[in-house]
Design a protein around this motif. Sequence first.
Motif, mmCIF file in Angstrom:
data_model
loop_
_atom_site.group_PDB
_atom_site.id
_atom_site.type_symbol
_atom_site.label_atom_id
_atom_site.label_comp_id
_atom_site.label_asym_id
_atom_site.label_seq_id
_atom_site.Cartn_x
_atom_site.Cartn_y
_atom_site.Cartn_z
ATOM 1 N N ILE A 5 21.102 29.636 38.479
ATOM 2 C CA ILE A 5 21.209 29.597 37.383
ATOM 3 C C ILE A 5 22.567 30.323 37.379
ATOM 4 N N ALA A 36 25.430 28.691 39.210
ATOM 5 C CA ALA A 36 25.418 27.824 38.733
ATOM 6 C C ALA A 36 26.542 28.291 37.569
ATOM 7 N N SER A 37 26.426 29.455 36.704
ATOM 8 C CA SER A 37 26.826 29.209 35.676
ATOM 9 C C SER A 37 28.404 29.868 35.571
ATOM 10 N N GLN A 91 32.436 15.746 31.941
ATOM 11 C CA GLN A 91 31.397 14.952 32.258
ATOM 12 C C GLN A 91 30.630 14.409 33.023
ATOM 13 N N LEU A 125 30.558 15.236 36.744
ATOM 14 C CA LEU A 125 29.743 15.760 37.252
ATOM 15 C C LEU A 125 28.363 14.781 37.953
ATOM 16 N N MET A 155 26.160 12.806 36.849
ATOM 17 C CA MET A 155 24.464 12.379 36.645
ATOM 18 C C MET A 155 24.675 11.605 35.114
ATOM 19 N N ILE A 165 21.257 14.957 33.150
ATOM 20 C CA ILE A 165 21.363 16.211 32.143
ATOM 21 C C ILE A 165 20.194 16.297 31.354
ATOM 22 N N LEU A 189 17.620 17.991 33.068
ATOM 23 C CA LEU A 189 17.269 19.380 33.829
ATOM 24 C C LEU A 189 17.844 20.443 32.085
ATOM 25 N N MET A 190 18.698 20.203 31.179
ATOM 26 C CA MET A 190 18.757 21.056 30.050
ATOM 27 C C MET A 190 17.539 21.383 29.418
ATOM 28 N N ASP A 201 14.178 21.421 31.110
ATOM 29 C CA ASP A 201 14.105 22.406 31.860
ATOM 30 C C ASP A 201 14.511 23.794 31.050
ATOM 31 N N LEU A 202 16.049 23.836 31.157
ATOM 32 C CA LEU A 202 16.381 25.216 31.128
ATOM 33 C C LEU A 202 15.849 26.146 30.170
ATOM 34 N N VAL A 203 16.102 25.124 28.540
ATOM 35 C CA VAL A 203 16.081 25.445 27.878
ATOM 36 C C VAL A 203 14.358 26.018 27.498
ATOM 37 N N VAL A 215 12.451 27.034 30.005
ATOM 38 C CA VAL A 215 12.650 28.587 30.991
ATOM 39 C C VAL A 215 13.131 29.609 30.209
ATOM 40 N N LYS A 216 14.311 29.754 29.039
ATOM 41 C CA LYS A 216 14.652 30.276 28.192
ATOM 42 C C LYS A 216 14.034 30.956 26.823
#
Lengths: 158, 158
Positions: free
Chosen positions: A17, A20-21, A118, A121, A123, A128, A131-132, A134-136, A138-139
């Motif tokens: 992360i 990638a960031s 965009q 990418l 995708m 997308i 993925l978002m 999942d990231l949320v 995790v956060k």
Amino acid sequence: MSEVTPVLLDEQLCFSIYSASKKFNHFYQSALAPFKLTYPQYIAMLALWEDAPLTVHQLGQRLELDSGTLTPLLKRLEKQGWVTRMRSRTDERQVMIHLTAMATAKRDEVYQRIGQCQTLLGMSDQEIQALMTDLVAVKNQLDEVSRQRLIDKKVNVQ
Amino acid sequence: MSEVTPVLLDEQLCFSIYSASKKFNHFYQSALAPFKLTYPQYIAMLALWEDAPLTVHQLGQRLELDSGTLTPLLKRLEKQGWVTRMRSRTDERQVMIHLTAMATAKRDEVYQRIGQCQTLLGMSDQEIQALMTDLVAVKNQLDEVSRQRLIDKKVNVQ
DNA sequence: AACAATTAAATTGTATACAATACTATTTGA
DNA sequence: TCAAATAGTATTGTATACAATTTAATTGTT
């Protein structure tokens, strides 16, 4: 006697992360070069194009940044003509961030340029979105764990 | 006449990643507080625990950081007793980064503490792997696009 | 009204990031 | 061989991040 599992860099989610960031940051920074906007400046503008005017505090909540980061960033945006900063008359503690005419005028141009990025990418919107999501998650989990730790600390102190 | 699609902050993958990255950073920073390691210092130590000694250049490739970031970071790690920096005798341009005895001694303690953090995420290894695979794909795509842009530029110049 | 507690921004200090430049050591090519 | 090119690191300058502190304004309480 007890074996400790090695922590390998390439197996760390945090490093994926982090890495990638930085890459995204760099990617958008060069896409935004014609506008002379850095990535953090760009996300501040996105928030303002959605909801201006905002106080520094409100913008900070939206971007998860504090005044220590935002105050100098907003001064730079002001210097370059994107925003104006003015004390609220009803509450002198607050500083309202307004868009300038230039910012309003250039909005669609920025939207268009970023919209193209965009698609690069390669995708689908579903990918997308997934993925978002999942990231949320995790956060939120990180927030949850931090919150519990904080409570543990408080309990221990008593 | 032509409608431009608005760019909404909450729909940007870059912002999810940026935001998750900051949160991870903060999370590990506080987990590592007993060792007084920042997150970037920690990933440098991870790379060194795997492969020390490394030159500044090699470490930079592993972490995707340049000497402008690494030189001061490594000086701080040296000051705190984690590493030593010594010019290679066979090639005086290179600076070799070695682990100190303290760093070797504390390795498993750090591994253990971080191993616990991983489990706090409440995700299975499969889920983490899947997420990391997606992130690597995004990174590769960003690299690919940047590479093509660079070639386009060169072609245009000629 | 008076004053403590709270809130909002700004400031200070430390630590990344990274582009651009400088400096030194090594390698390469005529 | 020796000057030009290259490579590795350090330095400089700009821009985040964020913890901790400061300052000023507002709110709550008595």
